[in-house]
Design a protein around this motif. Structure first.
Motif, PDB file in Angstrom:
ATOM      1  N   LEU A   1     -19.538   1.320 -10.210  1.00 13.21           N
ATOM      2  CA  LEU A   1     -18.479   0.902  -9.309  1.00 13.21           C
ATOM      3  C   LEU A   1     -18.886  -0.428  -8.687  1.00 13.21           C
ATOM      4  CD1 LEU A   1     -17.485   4.206  -7.482  1.00 13.21           C
ATOM      5  CD2 LEU A   1     -16.242   3.010  -9.257  1.00 13.21           C
ATOM      6  N   THR A   2     -17.993  -1.398  -8.686  1.00 15.45           N
ATOM      7  CA  THR A   2     -18.335  -2.723  -8.197  1.00 15.45           C
ATOM      8  C   THR A   2     -17.378  -3.149  -7.100  1.00 15.45           C
ATOM      9  OG1 THR A   2     -16.889  -3.973  -9.659  1.00 15.45           O
ATOM     10  CG2 THR A   2     -18.988  -3.278 -10.568  1.00 15.45           C
ATOM     11  N   THR A   3     -17.707  -4.259  -6.480  1.00 15.92           N
ATOM     12  CA  THR A   3     -16.824  -4.851  -5.484  1.00 15.92           C
ATOM     13  C   THR A   3     -16.184  -6.118  -6.034  1.00 15.92           C
ATOM     14  OG1 THR A   3     -18.700  -6.035  -4.532  1.00 15.92           O
ATOM     15  CG2 THR A   3     -18.126  -3.909  -3.548  1.00 15.92           C
ATOM     16  N   MET A   4     -16.197  -6.284  -7.359  1.00 16.71           N
ATOM     17  CA  MET A   4     -15.639  -7.484  -7.969  1.00 16.71           C
ATOM     18  C   MET A   4     -14.144  -7.574  -7.692  1.00 16.71           C
ATOM     19  SD  MET A   4     -15.298  -6.515 -12.040  1.00 16.71           S
ATOM     20  CE  MET A   4     -14.337  -7.986 -12.396  1.00 16.71           C
ATOM     21  N   THR A   5     -13.655  -8.778  -7.623  1.00 11.82           N
ATOM     22  CA  THR A   5     -12.239  -9.052  -7.445  1.00 11.82           C
ATOM     23  C   THR A   5     -11.725  -9.750  -8.688  1.00 11.82           C
ATOM     24  OG1 THR A   5     -12.490  -9.269  -5.057  1.00 11.82           O
ATOM     25  CG2 THR A   5     -10.515 -10.227  -6.041  1.00 11.82           C
ATOM     26  N   LEU A   6     -10.661  -9.245  -9.274  1.00  9.45           N
ATOM     27  CA  LEU A   6     -10.109  -9.858 -10.473  1.00  9.45           C
ATOM     28  C   LEU A   6      -9.426 -11.175 -10.127  1.00  9.45           C
ATOM     29  CD1 LEU A   6      -8.545  -6.730 -12.231  1.00  9.45           C
ATOM     30  CD2 LEU A   6     -10.732  -7.832 -12.724  1.00  9.45           C
ATOM     31  N   THR A   7      -9.621 -12.150 -10.990  1.00  6.53           N
ATOM     32  CA  THR A   7      -8.979 -13.452 -10.838  1.00  6.53           C
ATOM     33  C   THR A   7      -7.869 -13.592 -11.876  1.00  6.53           C
ATOM     34  OG1 THR A   7     -10.417 -14.578 -12.423  1.00  6.53           O
ATOM     35  CG2 THR A   7     -11.231 -14.372 -10.140  1.00  6.53           C
ATOM     36  N   PRO A   8      -6.988 -14.567 -11.730  1.00  5.59           N
ATOM     37  CA  PRO A   8      -5.974 -14.773 -12.769  1.00  5.59           C
ATOM     38  C   PRO A   8      -6.577 -14.977 -14.154  1.00  5.59           C
ATOM     39  CG  PRO A   8      -5.377 -15.979 -10.790  1.00  5.59           C
ATOM     40  CD  PRO A   8      -6.755 -15.418 -10.551  1.00  5.59           C
TER      41      PRO A   8
ATOM     42  N   GLY B   1       2.091  -9.226 -27.672  1.00  5.68           N
ATOM     43  CA  GLY B   1       2.052  -8.712 -29.029  1.00  5.68           C
ATOM     44  C   GLY B   1       3.370  -8.039 -29.359  1.00  5.68           C
ATOM     45  N   GLY B   2       4.118  -8.565 -30.331  1.00  6.02           N
ATOM     46  CA  GLY B   2       5.387  -7.949 -30.696  1.00  6.02           C
ATOM     47  C   GLY B   2       6.310  -7.855 -29.494  1.00  6.02           C
ATOM     48  N   PRO B   3       6.838  -6.642 -29.218  1.00  9.52           N
ATOM     49  CA  PRO B   3       7.800  -6.505 -28.124  1.00  9.52           C
ATOM     50  C   PRO B   3       7.151  -6.326 -26.749  1.00  9.52           C
ATOM     51  CG  PRO B   3       7.572  -4.408 -29.238  1.00  9.52           C
ATOM     52  CD  PRO B   3       6.711  -5.393 -30.001  1.00  9.52           C
ATOM     53  N   GLN B   4       5.806  -6.350 -26.667  1.00  9.87           N
ATOM     54  CA  GLN B   4       5.129  -6.038 -25.415  1.00  9.87           C
ATOM     55  C   GLN B   4       4.398  -7.265 -24.852  1.00  9.87           C
ATOM     56  OE1 GLN B   4       3.821  -1.438 -25.623  1.00  9.87           O
ATOM     57  NE2 GLN B   4       2.483  -2.755 -26.802  1.00  9.87           N
ATOM     58  N   GLN B   5       4.389  -7.361 -23.518  1.00  8.86           N
ATOM     59  CA  GLN B   5       3.611  -8.372 -22.830  1.00  8.86           C
ATOM     60  C   GLN B   5       3.044  -7.770 -21.556  1.00  8.86           C
ATOM     61  OE1 GLN B   5       5.795 -11.956 -22.003  1.00  8.86           O
ATOM     62  NE2 GLN B   5       6.310 -12.337 -24.147  1.00  8.86           N
ATOM     63  N   LEU B   6       1.784  -8.069 -21.258  1.00  5.78           N
ATOM     64  CA  LEU B   6       1.184  -7.778 -19.962  1.00  5.78           C
ATOM     65  C   LEU B   6       0.676  -9.107 -19.434  1.00  5.78           C
ATOM     66  CD1 LEU B   6      -1.042  -4.759 -19.021  1.00  5.78           C
ATOM     67  CD2 LEU B   6      -1.525  -7.045 -18.120  1.00  5.78           C
ATOM     68  N   PHE B   7       1.199  -9.548 -18.286  1.00  4.61           N
ATOM     69  CA  PHE B   7       0.910 -10.907 -17.842  1.00  4.61           C
ATOM     70  C   PHE B   7       1.026 -11.012 -16.326  1.00  4.61           C
ATOM     71  CE2 PHE B   7       5.397 -10.529 -18.550  1.00  4.61           C
ATOM     72  CZ  PHE B   7       6.007 -11.284 -17.555  1.00  4.61           C
ATOM     73  N   LEU B   8       0.435 -12.074 -15.799  1.00  5.10           N
ATOM     74  CA  LEU B   8       0.478 -12.358 -14.374  1.00  5.10           C
ATOM     75  C   LEU B   8       1.613 -13.327 -14.108  1.00  5.10           C
ATOM     76  CD1 LEU B   8      -1.245 -11.455 -11.945  1.00  5.10           C
ATOM     77  CD2 LEU B   8      -2.540 -13.585 -12.187  1.00  5.10           C
ATOM     78  N   ASP B   9       2.616 -12.860 -13.355  1.00  4.61           N
ATOM     79  CA  ASP B   9       3.792 -13.650 -13.002  1.00  4.61           C
ATOM     80  C   ASP B   9       3.615 -14.102 -11.562  1.00  4.61           C
ATOM     81  OD1 ASP B   9       6.241 -14.806 -12.673  1.00  4.61           O
ATOM     82  OD2 ASP B   9       7.419 -12.988 -12.994  1.00  4.61           O
TER      83      ASP B   9
END
Length: 345
Positions: A18-25, A102-110
């Motif tokens: 378990l970490t305290t990291m913070t995700l960046t864009p 990929g194809g019909p799917q996207q996971l992205f930062l808006d």
């Protein structure tokens, strides 16, 4: 149905850090690729809204040095309606925003909102993803350190986190509002699909109090590992060992139920059981795996959700097994005391 059982005395329990990291864009987008042709980057999302009667599994894989993408997608309704979209060798599309497509799917930062969008033939989704920062785990390969087969590692770097998804799912013309618990991961590095023979994963949560994960893998060279973790009220429990029992249907692929038994350091046990509402076969390369989501009970008490992934025979029977628990490969008399020990062909 036939049950197949992992013995508790083989393999190393690895629960990650378990970490305290913070995700960046930048973490949500594509990372610099190495030179290996099998370098891949992928994201996975599993979710279940019991009130709406829906759930789903989604994966987007990008093979940067090949210029290709692959996808798994399954959306299931309690009444049996389901949508599946699997595809390989799709052209790689790089997004303007951090994320994967990929194809019909996207996971992205808006901007600052993480979104998952699906525009399929018969199914559309638009979900916002809100992470639980306290559950963020940066494995950097540690959780799968024992899975290296003769051809190489499954990935070099990875993070995964419990989250919540909110938005709209339209399945066969019926629109539903979704507010559901979920789990996602993001991995990158060299992945050779023929380097492992079989694997299992179970993850999910029970209300806001308990989060659980389990994974095991058999490498093509006979290597074996498994790991399990339980986190209650933000505190990691002292899991000494964990084993999975899977119910397999007559087709030897579909797995409608599974149970993981955790044994604590003090000898106490916790049983987590999933009954799936639907599933599909996710295919990439030589890998054919059962992907599903469903409802979870903890020590017989209902109220949780989870995702179940089982790869029973990804290499399509082309080679004999290299690792079997107990005495299943041994001819002649075997002493009962040896039961549970690994049997290598």
């Amino acid at each position: 149905m036939v049950g197949t059982h992992d013995s508790a005395d083989v393999g190393v329990i690895s629960v990650g850090i378990l970490t305290t990291m913070t995700l960046t864009p930048q973490d949500e987008g594509l990372h610099p690729a190495g030179d290996d042709l099998d370098w891949q980057e992928s994201v996975y999302l599993g979710w279940r809204d019991a009130q709406a009667g829906l759930g789903g599994n989604h994966r987007i894989g990008n093979e940067l040095n090949r210029g290709t993408a692959n996808v798994w997608c399954g959306v299931y309704q309690d009444d049996g309606t389901r949508f599946r979209h699997n595809a390989e060798q799709l052209p790689l599309v790089r997004l303007e925003h951090p994320g994967l497509s990929g194809g019909p799917q996207q996971l992205f930062l808006d901007n600052e909102v993480l979104r998952f969008v699906l525009d399929g033939d018969g199914c559309r989704m638009d979900l916002e993803i809100v992470d639980d920062p306290a559950s963020l785990v940066d494995s950097t390969g540690e959780a799968f350190a024992g899975s290296k087969g003769a051809a190489g590692a499954i990935f070099s770097s990875n993070f995964h986190v419990f989250c919540r998804v909110r938005g709209t799912v339209t399945l066969e013309g019926r629109a539903s509002r979704i507010d559901a618990p979920a789990w996602r991961d993001h991995s990158w590095g060299v992945r050779r699909w023929d380097s492992f023979l079989a694997s299992r994963s179970l993850g999910g949560s029970f209300g806001d109090s308990l989060q659980f994960n389990y994974g095991s893998m058999v490498g093509v060279n006979g290597s074996f590992f498994r790991h399990g973790s339980l986190v209650r009220e933000g505190q990691r429990l002292p899991v000494a060992s964990a084993t999975m029992l899977v119910n397999v249907d007559d087709d030897s692929m579909r797995c409608p139920e599974a149970e993981v038994r955790y044994c604590m350091a003090d000898g106490e046990t916790t049983s987590i059981r999933i009954e799936t509402i639907g599933g599909m076969i996710g295919v990439t390369g030589t890998r054919y795996g059962w992907e599903s989501v469903g409802d979870v009970s903890v020590d017989g008490q209902p109220g949780g959700w989870g995702f179940l992934e089982v790869n029973n025979n990804p290499r399509n029977g082309h080679d004999p097994p290299t690792f079997v628990l107990s005495e299943a490969l041994t001819n002649g008399i075997v002493n009962g005391a040896a039961s549970g020990a690994p049997d290598r062909g």
